[in-house]
Motif scaffolding. Structure first.
Motif, PDB file in Angstrom:
ATOM      1  N   LYS A  19       0.809  -1.223   0.000  1.00  0.00           N
ATOM      2  CA  LYS A  19       0.000   0.000   0.000  1.00  0.00           C
ATOM      3  C   LYS A  19       0.843   1.275   0.000  1.00  0.00           C
ATOM      4  O   LYS A  19       0.708   2.122   0.906  1.00  0.00           O
ATOM      5  N   PRO A  20       1.731   1.465  -0.984  1.00  0.00           N
ATOM      6  CA  PRO A  20       2.441   2.748  -1.073  1.00  0.00           C
ATOM      7  C   PRO A  20       1.503   3.889  -1.444  1.00  0.00           C
ATOM      8  O   PRO A  20       1.834   5.058  -1.242  1.00  0.00           O
ATOM      9  N   PHE A  21       0.353   3.568  -2.011  1.00  0.00           N
ATOM     10  CA  PHE A  21      -0.680   4.557  -2.317  1.00  0.00           C
ATOM     11  C   PHE A  21      -2.019   3.840  -2.372  1.00  0.00           C
ATOM     12  O   PHE A  21      -2.088   2.623  -2.514  1.00  0.00           O
ATOM     13  N   ARG A  22      -3.080   4.629  -2.240  1.00  0.00           N
ATOM     14  CA  ARG A  22      -4.441   4.089  -2.258  1.00  0.00           C
ATOM     15  C   ARG A  22      -5.274   4.815  -3.313  1.00  0.00           C
ATOM     16  O   ARG A  22      -4.888   5.872  -3.804  1.00  0.00           O
ATOM     17  N   VAL A  23      -6.426   4.240  -3.617  1.00  0.00           N
ATOM     18  CA  VAL A  23      -7.351   4.876  -4.562  1.00  0.00           C
ATOM     19  C   VAL A  23      -7.796   6.218  -3.999  1.00  0.00           C
ATOM     20  O   VAL A  23      -8.159   6.332  -2.825  1.00  0.00           O
ATOM     21  N   GLY A  24      -7.759   7.253  -4.840  1.00  0.00           N
ATOM     22  CA  GLY A  24      -8.157   8.598  -4.420  1.00  0.00           C
ATOM     23  C   GLY A  24      -6.997   9.501  -4.078  1.00  0.00           C
ATOM     24  O   GLY A  24      -7.166  10.724  -4.020  1.00  0.00           O
ATOM     25  N   GLU A  25      -5.804   8.939  -3.842  1.00  0.00           N
ATOM     26  CA  GLU A  25      -4.642   9.754  -3.513  1.00  0.00           C
ATOM     27  C   GLU A  25      -3.990  10.287  -4.787  1.00  0.00           C
ATOM     28  O   GLU A  25      -4.114   9.704  -5.864  1.00  0.00           O
ATOM     29  N   HIS A  26      -3.265  11.394  -4.642  1.00  0.00           N
ATOM     30  CA  HIS A  26      -2.573  12.018  -5.770  1.00  0.00           C
ATOM     31  C   HIS A  26      -1.104  11.615  -5.707  1.00  0.00           C
ATOM     32  O   HIS A  26      -0.441  11.821  -4.684  1.00  0.00           O
ATOM     33  N   VAL A  63       4.836  11.410 -14.682  1.00  0.00           N
ATOM     34  CA  VAL A  63       3.403  11.711 -14.773  1.00  0.00           C
ATOM     35  C   VAL A  63       2.836  11.837 -13.364  1.00  0.00           C
ATOM     36  O   VAL A  63       3.426  11.359 -12.392  1.00  0.00           O
ATOM     37  N   GLN A  64       1.692  12.490 -13.272  1.00  0.00           N
ATOM     38  CA  GLN A  64       1.021  12.627 -11.990  1.00  0.00           C
ATOM     39  C   GLN A  64      -0.479  12.553 -12.194  1.00  0.00           C
ATOM     40  O   GLN A  64      -0.988  12.742 -13.305  1.00  0.00           O
ATOM     41  N   GLY A  65      -1.203  12.257 -11.120  1.00  0.00           N
ATOM     42  CA  GLY A  65      -2.646  12.194 -11.208  1.00  0.00           C
ATOM     43  C   GLY A  65      -3.250  11.535  -9.986  1.00  0.00           C
ATOM     44  O   GLY A  65      -2.539  11.039  -9.100  1.00  0.00           O
ATOM     45  N   ASP A  66      -4.582  11.539  -9.929  1.00  0.00           N
ATOM     46  CA  ASP A  66      -5.309  10.873  -8.846  1.00  0.00           C
ATOM     47  C   ASP A  66      -5.453   9.388  -9.187  1.00  0.00           C
ATOM     48  O   ASP A  66      -5.792   9.035 -10.326  1.00  0.00           O
ATOM     49  N   VAL A  67      -5.237   8.532  -8.196  1.00  0.00           N
ATOM     50  CA  VAL A  67      -5.337   7.095  -8.416  1.00  0.00           C
ATOM     51  C   VAL A  67      -6.804   6.705  -8.560  1.00  0.00           C
ATOM     52  O   VAL A  67      -7.608   6.894  -7.645  1.00  0.00           O
ATOM     53  N   LEU A  68      -7.157   6.178  -9.741  1.00  0.00           N
ATOM     54  CA  LEU A  68      -8.535   5.743  -9.994  1.00  0.00           C
ATOM     55  C   LEU A  68      -8.732   4.288  -9.605  1.00  0.00           C
ATOM     56  O   LEU A  68      -9.669   3.944  -8.880  1.00  0.00           O
ATOM     57  N   ASN A  75       3.963  10.536  -3.155  1.00  0.00           N
ATOM     58  CA  ASN A  75       2.563  10.396  -2.784  1.00  0.00           C
ATOM     59  C   ASN A  75       2.113  11.653  -2.050  1.00  0.00           C
ATOM     60  O   ASN A  75       2.541  11.930  -0.936  1.00  0.00           O
ATOM     61  N   PHE A  76       1.228  12.446  -2.704  1.00  0.00           N
ATOM     62  CA  PHE A  76       0.714  13.660  -2.094  1.00  0.00           C
ATOM     63  C   PHE A  76      -0.447  13.368  -1.142  1.00  0.00           C
ATOM     64  O   PHE A  76      -0.916  14.293  -0.474  1.00  0.00           O
ATOM     65  N   SER A  77      -0.924  12.155  -1.117  1.00  0.00           N
ATOM     66  CA  SER A  77      -2.097  11.764  -0.341  1.00  0.00           C
ATOM     67  C   SER A  77      -3.319  12.536  -0.847  1.00  0.00           C
ATOM     68  O   SER A  77      -3.542  12.612  -2.052  1.00  0.00           O
ATOM     69  N   ASN A  78      -4.099  13.155   0.059  1.00  0.00           N
ATOM     70  CA  ASN A  78      -5.330  13.826  -0.344  1.00  0.00           C
ATOM     71  C   ASN A  78      -5.233  15.347  -0.329  1.00  0.00           C
ATOM     72  O   ASN A  78      -6.218  16.032  -0.600  1.00  0.00           O
ATOM     73  N   ILE A  79      -4.076  15.893   0.029  1.00  0.00           N
ATOM     74  CA  ILE A  79      -3.905  17.344   0.045  1.00  0.00           C
ATOM     75  C   ILE A  79      -2.591  17.704  -0.641  1.00  0.00           C
ATOM     76  O   ILE A  79      -1.678  16.877  -0.731  1.00  0.00           O
ATOM     77  N   ARG A  80      -2.529  18.932  -1.130  1.00  0.00           N
ATOM     78  CA  ARG A  80      -1.306  19.441  -1.761  1.00  0.00           C
ATOM     79  C   ARG A  80      -1.030  20.852  -1.270  1.00  0.00           C
ATOM     80  O   ARG A  80      -1.938  21.561  -0.825  1.00  0.00           O
TER      81      ARG A  80
END
Length: 266
Positions: free
Chosen positions: A115-122, A128-133, A164-169
């Motif tokens: 779990k280095p990242f989860r769905v919804g995290e940036h 490349v960058q983006g929100d995990v779908l 991993n920006f998580s849910n805030i930037r």
């Protein structure tokens, strides 16, 4: 021997074996389906990633079908040991041919469990960058800020540097004011602008301060935190409000100037 007599002889000799094999396989297919549904219901009561749950359910169903097929072939008198040896050799060849696919599956399981990242995290990686779908066994899909989808093979993710920006930037804004500016009042004005914007988070608190003493002015850095969804909108709003409020307060935003002197050669 007439053809009809030959067919009748084969039906009498092998009919019950074929019927038994068909019944065994049909029962096994029903058991596999029932076991899959039961496993799905049981796994849904546990905190588990959807791809892992799907993999476990499919594995249970495939194993039941494999044993059912072996039992059905046994009913037909097929020797299982040579068949298993052939399947092993064929499986080795298929494994070598599908190295890329298998590496994606292994990498996907690694991502799901670590779990280095989860769905919804940036996140940002590989340029490349983006929100995990979605996080599947084979690929990870990101929603790029331009609303396009970026599909990354999982084997490209594991082992790479990932941000991993998580849910805030954090926004990084800067504005330059003249050296004659009252810095105490200007910094207070900037903080009031941030406090009045509903998209700026109160925790973590925004960072505001002097970042540089330039040639033509003093640079004030403004670094508030915002949610991923509000990143672009809040950035535009703050820039506009900063300019308007500075103009209303008479705070000068200087522009670079160069003094050119012409010296006479005589």
């Amino acid at each position: 021997m007439p053809i009809m007599d030959l067919i009748t002889e084969y039906v009498i000799r092998y009919g019950f074996q074929v019927l038994g094999a068909v019944l065994v396989f049909a029962v096994g297919a029903l058991v596999a389906r029932w076991a899959g549904k039961l496993a799905q219901q049981w796994l849904e009561r546990h905190d588990m990633e959807p791809p892992v749950r799907m993999l476990l359910v499919k594995t249970i169903q495939v194993l039941i079908l494999v044993f059912t097929t072996m039992a059905a072939l046994g009913q037909l008198g097929v020797q299982i040991a040579p068949l298993l040896a052939g399947i092993g050799v064929a499986g080795l060849g298929v494994g070598l041919a599908l190295q890329g696919v298998l590496s994606n599956v292994i990498a996907g399981l690694s991502i799901i469990f670590t779990k280095p990242f989860r769905v919804g995290e940036h996140i940002s990686l590989l340029g490349v960058q983006g929100d995990v779908l979605t996080i599947d066994l084979f690929t990870t899909t990101l929603l790029h800020p331009d609303r396009s989808r970026v599909v990354i093979p999982n084997r490209k993710i594991v082992g790479e540097i990932l941000h991993n920006f998580s849910n805030i930037r954090q926004l990084h804004l800067a504005v330059t004011v003249a050296y004659s500016t009252n810095l105490t009042k200007t910094l207070a004005l900037v903080r009031s602008i941030l406090a009045s914007n509903h998209g700026v988070l109160k925790d973590p608190a925004p960072a505001v301060g002097i970042s540089q003493l330039g040639d033509s002015g003093i640079t004030i850095s403004i670094d508030p935190w915002v949610s991923i969804a509000d990143y672009g909108r809040v950035q535009g709003e703050l820039n506009q409000v900063l300019v308007e409020r500075f103009q209303s307060a008479g705070i000068q935003i200087p522009f670079p100037q160069h003094e050119v002197r012409l010296l006479s050669a005589t």
